[in-house]
Design a protein around this motif. Sequence first.
Motif, PDB file in Angstrom:
ATOM      1  N   LYS A  12     -38.208  36.251  27.380  1.00 26.23           N
ATOM      2  CA  LYS A  12     -37.193  35.385  26.786  1.00 26.23           C
ATOM      3  C   LYS A  12     -37.845  34.197  26.082  1.00 26.23           C
ATOM      4  O   LYS A  12     -37.468  33.837  24.958  1.00 26.23           O
ATOM      5  CB  LYS A  12     -36.235  34.890  27.870  1.00 26.23           C
ATOM      6  N   MET A  13     -38.844  33.598  26.733  1.00 30.08           N
ATOM      7  CA  MET A  13     -39.558  32.479  26.112  1.00 30.08           C
ATOM      8  C   MET A  13     -40.361  32.956  24.903  1.00 30.08           C
ATOM      9  O   MET A  13     -40.404  32.276  23.870  1.00 30.08           O
ATOM     10  CB  MET A  13     -40.488  31.821  27.135  1.00 30.08           C
ATOM     11  N   ILE A  14     -40.980  34.123  25.015  1.00 31.89           N
ATOM     12  CA  ILE A  14     -41.716  34.683  23.869  1.00 31.89           C
ATOM     13  C   ILE A  14     -40.772  34.880  22.694  1.00 31.89           C
ATOM     14  O   ILE A  14     -41.118  34.612  21.537  1.00 31.89           O
ATOM     15  CB  ILE A  14     -42.387  36.023  24.252  1.00 31.89           C
ATOM     16  N   GLY A  15     -39.552  35.342  22.976  1.00 30.87           N
ATOM     17  CA  GLY A  15     -38.551  35.514  21.918  1.00 30.87           C
ATOM     18  C   GLY A  15     -38.222  34.203  21.225  1.00 30.87           C
ATOM     19  O   GLY A  15     -38.104  34.142  19.997  1.00 30.87           O
ATOM     20  N   LYS A  16     -38.079  33.126  22.008  1.00 30.15           N
ATOM     21  CA  LYS A  16     -37.794  31.810  21.433  1.00 30.15           C
ATOM     22  C   LYS A  16     -38.959  31.333  20.555  1.00 30.15           C
ATOM     23  O   LYS A  16     -38.758  30.778  19.466  1.00 30.15           O
ATOM     24  CB  LYS A  16     -37.539  30.788  22.540  1.00 30.15           C
ATOM     25  N   ILE A  17     -40.172  31.544  21.036  1.00 27.05           N
ATOM     26  CA  ILE A  17     -41.348  31.127  20.267  1.00 27.05           C
ATOM     27  C   ILE A  17     -41.442  31.910  18.963  1.00 27.05           C
ATOM     28  O   ILE A  17     -41.701  31.346  17.894  1.00 27.05           O
ATOM     29  CB  ILE A  17     -42.632  31.308  21.106  1.00 27.05           C
ATOM     30  N   MET A  18     -41.199  33.217  19.031  1.00 26.89           N
ATOM     31  CA  MET A  18     -41.274  34.037  17.822  1.00 26.89           C
ATOM     32  C   MET A  18     -40.189  33.656  16.819  1.00 26.89           C
ATOM     33  O   MET A  18     -40.419  33.674  15.606  1.00 26.89           O
ATOM     34  CB  MET A  18     -41.173  35.519  18.191  1.00 26.89           C
ATOM     35  N   LEU A  19     -39.013  33.284  17.315  1.00 28.34           N
ATOM     36  CA  LEU A  19     -37.952  32.817  16.421  1.00 28.34           C
ATOM     37  C   LEU A  19     -38.385  31.533  15.713  1.00 28.34           C
ATOM     38  O   LEU A  19     -38.150  31.375  14.507  1.00 28.34           O
ATOM     39  CB  LEU A  19     -36.663  32.570  17.214  1.00 28.34           C
ATOM     40  N   SER A  20     -39.022  30.625  16.462  1.00 31.88           N
ATOM     41  CA  SER A  20     -39.506  29.389  15.836  1.00 31.88           C
ATOM     42  C   SER A  20     -40.570  29.694  14.783  1.00 31.88           C
ATOM     43  O   SER A  20     -40.655  29.026  13.752  1.00 31.88           O
ATOM     44  CB  SER A  20     -40.056  28.425  16.890  1.00 31.88           C
ATOM     45  N   TRP A  21     -41.384  30.736  15.019  1.00 32.81           N
ATOM     46  CA  TRP A  21     -42.381  31.145  14.022  1.00 32.81           C
ATOM     47  C   TRP A  21     -41.707  31.667  12.757  1.00 32.81           C
ATOM     48  O   TRP A  21     -42.141  31.363  11.648  1.00 32.81           O
ATOM     49  CB  TRP A  21     -43.286  32.224  14.605  1.00 32.81           C
TER      50      TRP A  21
END
Length: 371
Positions: A340-349
């Motif tokens: 879930k956190m990886i998903g948030k980081i990738m969205l910010s990217w």
Amino acid sequence: MTILILLFLSACFLAYSNGANDNFKGVATLFGSGTTNYKKAINWATITTFSGSVAAIFLANELVKNFSGKGLVPNELITMPIFAISIASGAALTVFIATKIGMPISTTHSLVGSLFGAGVMAVGSQFNFEKLGGTFLMPLIVSPLMAAIASFIAYLIFRFFRKQLGVTKKTNLNIHKKQVATINSLHMDAPTLKTKTVIETTVNNKTEVYEGGILGLSSQKVLDALHYLSAGIVSFARGLNDTPKIVGLLLIINIIDIKLSMIIVAIIMAGGGLLNAKKVGVTMSRKITPMNSGQGFTANLITGLLVTTASIHGLPVSTTHVSVGSIFGIGTVTKKADYKMIGKIMLSWLLTLPTAAIISALIFKLLGIFS
């Protein structure tokens, strides 16, 4: 002269934002694994990042040229201060906003977005889209995937040899004493207070240590030393890779020597990290995956090797993307990654490039109107 001062201040703002968002990334595993505390980790990051920035004077001239915009837009545009101001301001604002919300984004990605936005606003179809894809975007896309795969494989190899050497893992609970106040009287009109000591521990207060020896030395002490060294390598590589990208924007100010520019940028980057890095540091250290010192060492080793190699060859990879990729690769092996956190980081990217492009394009347009 006013416009040149504005350019210099914009580059300084970018350097500060870069330090705030990026400086802690090299030592995130030291803090996340419990090897050291936040203050010692950020101090080590500051020293080693500054060293990498100084080394960039001698080793990273190709990156300086790439991030001046040379080859992407006509040469006459590169000599316009408002073009460089737009790039620096667009990237700086994007990184600064991400830092405030604790998202580890890429300064490199922000710069590429700003180059694109200001460049297209200025020259339209004359912008070199082919070079943008080959020189800039491809390394940014491929590098985190390479890092994740490399750290995945490296950790499996290191784990195999650790077991062969008879080094085992043990989980320790970090127990601490806590003073608790209690009422020591049944008379409610005149209650008295008494304190007692209780032993407290939490689920997140565990550390894994290694038992056994390597060549007669404590395996944990050897690993801690290697972990510090690997964190220093990552921070050094980040300074080596990021400093010339910012200095590239100052090439048109002929009155400032490139070497002096790198020193100034290095100092301001260090200040940004010391003053404003904690939110992103906690995200990188604690929210992607739990790790021990051995896993942290492996992630750092891969990140340092990839970023240093890219810097020497003039490839503008993102330390953020590589570092997150390496940590995620470890989390994949241990099956403890927070997707879930990886998903948030990738969205910010994904949002980084268009955000920086829009901001820089608007700034270029406004500066063109009022200049």
